[in-house]
Design a protein around this motif. Structure first.
Motif, PDB file in Angstrom:
ATOM      1  N   ALA B 181      10.771  10.745  -6.450  1.00 55.84           N
ATOM      2  CA  ALA B 181       9.739   9.709  -6.333  1.00 55.84           C
ATOM      3  C   ALA B 181       8.712  10.016  -5.243  1.00 55.84           C
ATOM      4  N   ARG B 182       9.181  10.523  -4.099  1.00 51.45           N
ATOM      5  CA  ARG B 182       8.220  10.739  -3.013  1.00 51.45           C
ATOM      6  C   ARG B 182       7.212  11.852  -3.325  1.00 51.45           C
ATOM      7  N   PHE B 183       7.600  12.816  -4.153  1.00 45.39           N
ATOM      8  CA  PHE B 183       6.667  13.886  -4.535  1.00 45.39           C
ATOM      9  C   PHE B 183       5.632  13.347  -5.544  1.00 45.39           C
ATOM     10  N   ILE B 184       6.094  12.482  -6.453  1.00 46.07           N
ATOM     11  CA  ILE B 184       5.179  11.833  -7.410  1.00 46.07           C
ATOM     12  C   ILE B 184       4.182  10.948  -6.641  1.00 46.07           C
ATOM     13  N   GLU B 185       4.715  10.182  -5.718  1.00 45.00           N
ATOM     14  CA  GLU B 185       3.862   9.344  -4.849  1.00 45.00           C
ATOM     15  C   GLU B 185       2.827  10.208  -4.119  1.00 45.00           C
ATOM     16  N   ALA B 186       3.300  11.296  -3.500  1.00 46.10           N
ATOM     17  CA  ALA B 186       2.407  12.162  -2.722  1.00 46.10           C
ATOM     18  C   ALA B 186       1.317  12.749  -3.601  1.00 46.10           C
ATOM     19  N   SER B 187       1.647  13.083  -4.851  1.00 42.38           N
ATOM     20  CA  SER B 187       0.650  13.683  -5.745  1.00 42.38           C
ATOM     21  C   SER B 187      -0.521  12.722  -5.960  1.00 42.38           C
ATOM     22  N   LEU B 188      -0.203  11.459  -6.244  1.00 37.24           N
ATOM     23  CA  LEU B 188      -1.260  10.448  -6.413  1.00 37.24           C
ATOM     24  C   LEU B 188      -2.055  10.277  -5.125  1.00 37.24           C
ATOM     25  N   VAL B 189      -1.340  10.192  -4.004  1.00 41.04           N
ATOM     26  CA  VAL B 189      -1.987   9.911  -2.719  1.00 41.04           C
ATOM     27  C   VAL B 189      -2.879  11.070  -2.279  1.00 41.04           C
ATOM     28  N   ILE B 190      -2.428  12.297  -2.503  1.00 44.36           N
ATOM     29  CA  ILE B 190      -3.231  13.468  -2.119  1.00 44.36           C
ATOM     30  C   ILE B 190      -4.563  13.462  -2.866  1.00 44.36           C
ATOM     31  N   GLY B 191      -4.510  13.142  -4.156  1.00 42.07           N
ATOM     32  CA  GLY B 191      -5.754  13.032  -4.924  1.00 42.07           C
ATOM     33  C   GLY B 191      -6.647  11.931  -4.371  1.00 42.07           C
ATOM     34  N   ALA B 192      -6.025  10.822  -4.023  1.00 49.73           N
ATOM     35  CA  ALA B 192      -6.796   9.683  -3.510  1.00 49.73           C
ATOM     36  C   ALA B 192      -7.475  10.026  -2.187  1.00 49.73           C
ATOM     37  N   ILE B 193      -6.759  10.702  -1.309  1.00 50.15           N
ATOM     38  CA  ILE B 193      -7.363  11.103  -0.026  1.00 50.15           C
ATOM     39  C   ILE B 193      -8.546  12.030  -0.285  1.00 50.15           C
ATOM     40  N   GLY B 194      -8.372  12.928  -1.262  1.00 52.01           N
ATOM     41  CA  GLY B 194      -9.463  13.842  -1.625  1.00 52.01           C
ATOM     42  C   GLY B 194     -10.716  13.105  -2.068  1.00 52.01           C
ATOM     43  N   ALA B 195     -10.519  11.909  -2.641  1.00 51.39           N
ATOM     44  CA  ALA B 195     -11.665  11.099  -3.092  1.00 51.39           C
ATOM     45  C   ALA B 195     -12.116  10.112  -2.017  1.00 51.39           C
ATOM     46  N   ARG B 196     -11.616  10.297  -0.802  1.00 54.46           N
ATOM     47  CA  ARG B 196     -11.967   9.394   0.316  1.00 54.46           C
ATOM     48  C   ARG B 196     -11.631   7.945  -0.013  1.00 54.46           C
ATOM     49  N   ALA B 197     -10.473   7.721  -0.598  1.00 53.83           N
ATOM     50  CA  ALA B 197     -10.065   6.371  -0.981  1.00 53.83           C
ATOM     51  C   ALA B 197      -9.902   5.496   0.250  1.00 53.83           C
ATOM     52  N   ALA B 198     -10.118   4.171   0.066  1.00 60.97           N
ATOM     53  CA  ALA B 198      -9.850   3.212   1.141  1.00 60.97           C
ATOM     54  C   ALA B 198      -8.342   3.170   1.387  1.00 60.97           C
ATOM     55  N   GLU B 199      -7.968   2.828   2.632  1.00 58.69           N
ATOM     56  CA  GLU B 199      -6.543   2.746   2.972  1.00 58.69           C
ATOM     57  C   GLU B 199      -5.808   1.777   2.041  1.00 58.69           C
ATOM     58  N   THR B 201      -6.392   1.126  -1.061  1.00 54.59           N
ATOM     59  CA  THR B 201      -6.141   1.794  -2.346  1.00 54.59           C
ATOM     60  C   THR B 201      -4.947   2.736  -2.221  1.00 54.59           C
ATOM     61  N   ILE B 202      -4.910   3.469  -1.109  1.00 58.78           N
ATOM     62  CA  ILE B 202      -3.809   4.421  -0.902  1.00 58.78           C
ATOM     63  C   ILE B 202      -2.479   3.669  -0.856  1.00 58.78           C
ATOM     64  N   GLU B 203      -2.462   2.533  -0.174  1.00 56.54           N
ATOM     65  CA  GLU B 203      -1.215   1.748  -0.098  1.00 56.54           C
ATOM     66  C   GLU B 203      -0.746   1.324  -1.491  1.00 56.54           C
ATOM     67  N   LYS B 204      -1.684   0.886  -2.320  1.00 60.76           N
ATOM     68  CA  LYS B 204      -1.315   0.467  -3.678  1.00 60.76           C
ATOM     69  C   LYS B 204      -0.791   1.650  -4.488  1.00 60.76           C
ATOM     70  N   LEU B 205      -1.432   2.801  -4.333  1.00 59.40           N
ATOM     71  CA  LEU B 205      -0.978   3.993  -5.068  1.00 59.40           C
ATOM     72  C   LEU B 205       0.402   4.445  -4.609  1.00 59.40           C
ATOM     73  N   LYS B 206       0.712   4.199  -3.347  1.00 56.50           N
ATOM     74  CA  LYS B 206       2.047   4.560  -2.849  1.00 56.50           C
ATOM     75  C   LYS B 206       3.124   3.779  -3.588  1.00 56.50           C
ATOM     76  N   THR B 207       2.917   2.456  -3.688  1.00 54.74           N
ATOM     77  CA  THR B 207       3.896   1.613  -4.386  1.00 54.74           C
ATOM     78  C   THR B 207       4.036   2.047  -5.841  1.00 54.74           C
ATOM     79  N   ILE B 208       2.892   2.236  -6.493  1.00 54.87           N
ATOM     80  CA  ILE B 208       2.911   2.645  -7.905  1.00 54.87           C
ATOM     81  C   ILE B 208       3.581   4.009  -8.046  1.00 54.87           C
ATOM     82  N   GLY B 209       3.284   4.917  -7.129  1.00 54.68           N
ATOM     83  CA  GLY B 209       3.843   6.267  -7.192  1.00 54.68           C
ATOM     84  C   GLY B 209       5.364   6.275  -7.083  1.00 54.68           C
ATOM     85  N   ILE B 210       5.883   5.499  -6.149  1.00 59.18           N
ATOM     86  CA  ILE B 210       7.340   5.431  -5.994  1.00 59.18           C
ATOM     87  C   ILE B 210       7.978   4.857  -7.265  1.00 59.18           C
ATOM     88  N   ASP B 211       7.397   3.772  -7.774  1.00 60.03           N
ATOM     89  CA  ASP B 211       7.965   3.157  -8.982  1.00 60.03           C
ATOM     90  C   ASP B 211       7.909   4.117 -10.175  1.00 60.03           C
TER      91      ASP B 211
END
Lengths: 294, 294
Positions: B181-199, B201-211
């Motif tokens: 789960a943490r690698f799936i989460e990180a994959s989403l988050v890494i992309g989001a950081i690359g797009a300069r996502a708001a914090e 947004t990143i928090e929401k993607l973390k929850t979704i990524g783990i699930d």
């Protein structure tokens, strides 16, 4: 300060910082941390971190705290390569630095994973500290180039495949360059980049680093044949008898010693030309490598 | 575009970029490169790179070329973990993605080193591209946190040690979280950081990524019991019979399916709340995970 004092003092700082950056207790799976920690504190000269600090100081760096995270990460990565090298599928060494190898204590699976995790955590630690991000990226690029398909890991592939094949001077030089010299070179260069060294300084340190690294490995090969197991903390003559491609096997022991002396003189000239009086530590380091017993 | 089309199109781009960034022929020791390449192109859904790209696009990123090096590096790292997981000392799997495992083709030593080198070269590739260095550093920090002592490698240690021990829901969740789960989460988050996502947004993607990650792994465990070997390209019931701690073993097959359906609904609600209409791809992705056969 002479080089022995320099290595003693700087390596003590490295050990303290390692303890701070990667303590035995901390986040993560405890048994994994423990196995990583076991090999990390098993001793060793902390040569790569000390070279990183030396590269920094020779390049005019005034506050070595700046490069301590990167220096410590180098030792973690070196430890990762040692754990994997010792595995039964690789060199099958039961002892390292006078203690049972990681896989003898924790088992083969755990040792593979301890090595993997040391590399991962080292990258995390490499990114820490006050160095600007653009320099961290450049330093990390130097590191991965020294480790990957044409670096330490590539060299280990050559080393393993050399067993039972025709050994030539070309082959042994190719192994030494990748397995040892490029990592030594990178350690000096990473420190230099941390001190915002001029490109011309970095180029000089590259040459010196490769020469020092080859010298170090030739002496390693010689010590495998002539050293004391007690002092070296590992089984000797294993490389020779195990079919490894070593310098003395290809060139003979006398010629190997001659080559080591030649490299020592070369480094001394290069160090003086590059850094003048300040280069004395590098000159002494070459002598220290040449005369080391462990 | 529905999620199947999205995955097909994006994974094709990933394969093309991987071919460009890590071709079969290139610098380094040829046999090492070949063994790395063998496992890298052995197939696979390119799930982690696609999630990285999806995280980028959901966060408003307009030019996916920006994160392609990082996306490709994630697949190389995933491949490294698979090669090591398959080793005789670990899960001892002879097949992966329908082809003989790396160590069955190249031998154990070469497979350990191919894994090591894939990780090293992946870090090098991660540092490439046009993303500003301060974002690269942040993205790489997210990655190493997801991989290290409390991530994928920590999870693999737990997974191996669980064999022959008492299996609890707590244990299987602890393994799934770290191993997958943490690698799936990180994959989403890494992309989001690359797009300069708001914090936020990143928090929401973390929850979704783990699930999403836990859902993915529960289905993996279910497929080990009920799937088709031909479709999955690996030996089945091995986890169950081999003493692994799996979700169906702890919870039963029916409860596992129930839990997977519950997670699917949870992700759909979270995706809609976070991204509205744009979140449809994440909703479909959860359904796609739930219904996958391989």
């Amino acid at each position: 300060m002479d080089i022995k004092e320099y290595v003693t003092i700087r390596s003590k700082l490295v050990n303290e910082k390692l303890e701070e950056l990667f303590p035995k207790s901390g986040p993560g799976i405890p048994i994994l941390r423990e196995s990583m920690y076991y090999s990390l504190v098993a001793g060793g000269k902390r040569l790569r971190p000390v070279l990183c600090i030396l590269g920094y100081e020779l390049s005019g760096g005034q506050n070595i705290d700046e490069v301590m995270p990167q220096a410590c990460a180098l030792e973690m990565i070196h430890t990762f390569t040692l754990i994997h090298d010792d595995l039964p599928a690789m060199d099958d060494d039961d002892f390292r630095r006078g203690k049972p190898s990681n896989h003898k204590v924790y088992g083969e699976a755990a040792a593979i994973l301890a090595g993997d995790a040391l590399f991962v955590e080292a990258v995390g630690i490499f990114l820490q500290g006050v160095i600007p991000d653009e320099l961290k990226v450049r330093m990390l690029e130097v590191l991965v180039n020294a480790l990957g398909v044409d670096g330490v890991i590539g060299g280990q592939v050559l080393d393993i495949r050399a067993e039972g094949r025709v050994h030539t001077r070309n082959l042994v030089e190719s192994i030494h360059l990748r397995k040892t010299a490029r990592f030594i070179e990178a350690s000096l260069v990473i420190g230099a980049i941390g001190a915002r060294a001029a490109e011309s300084t970095i180029e000089k340190l590259k040459t010196i680093g490769i020469d020092l690294g080859v010298l170090f490995q030739i002496i390693d090969d010689i010590l495998d044949e002539t050293g004391e197991e007690r002092e070296l903390g590992k089984k000797l003559k294993k490389d020779h008898e195990g079919g490894k491609c070593t310098y003395p096997k290809v060139m003979g022991l006398d010629n190997s010693i001659k080559e080591a002396k030649k490299l020592t003189e070369k480094v001394k000239i290069e160090a003086k030309a590059a850094f003048g009086e300040k280069g004395a530590l590098l000159e002494e380091l070459a002598e220290y490598f040449l005369n080391r017993r462990n």
